[in-house]
Scaffold this motif. Structure first.
Motif: not given
Ligand code: A3P
Length: 123
Positions: A62-66, A103-123
């Protein structure tokens, strides 16, 4: 310096707490988020095993808030606690309202290991 992924773990992960009391947020914000300089207005803690959160990086994109496109929404609901600064609370007395949610949560993921880096919200 800690990585974004380490910061995510230390800011948002709390898998071992089974009973969340009304003072939970005040304690956690002090111990974990080291409220220095100002009171962080909102933070969410996730009470699920780490692997349950890591796999969200392979779930619905999904698209992030930013506006970035690296956010993912959990396909199942998660046990979370929202901490919200109470109106009128002034630094250094950061006073939070504790709210347990499922709730279902939304996180941002980054890099090779595909790690969570940011909490974007819950829906
Ligand atoms: P900083 O902590 O360096 O400001 P949060 O505290 O909400 O979990 O966010 C953690 C960090 O992730 C924040 O950085 C935030 O700016 C950053 N962030 C926000 N959206 C992001 C995205 N889509 N991808 C990667 N990082 C993002």
């Amino acid at each position: 310096k800690e990585s974004q992924a380490e910061k995510f773990l230390q800011q948002h992960m709390d898998p071992d707490t089974s009973t969340v009391t009304s003072s939970y947020c005040n304690e956690m914000m002090k111990h974990r988020n080291r409220t220095v300089g100002f009171c962080k207005p909102v933070i969410t803690f996730i009470h699920q095993p780490l692997p349950d959160v890591q796999v969200i990086c392979f779930q619905g994109n999904v698209r992030c808030k930013n506006g970035q496109s690296n956010c993912h929404q959990s396909s199942s609901k998660m046990r979370i606690t929202d901490c919200r600064l109470k109106k009128g609370s002034k630094y250094p007395k950061c006073d939070y309202k504790t709210q347990q949610l499922q709730k279902s949560i939304i996180v941002a993921c980054e890099c090779v290991q595909y790690e969570t880096v940011h909490f974007d919200g819950s829906v």
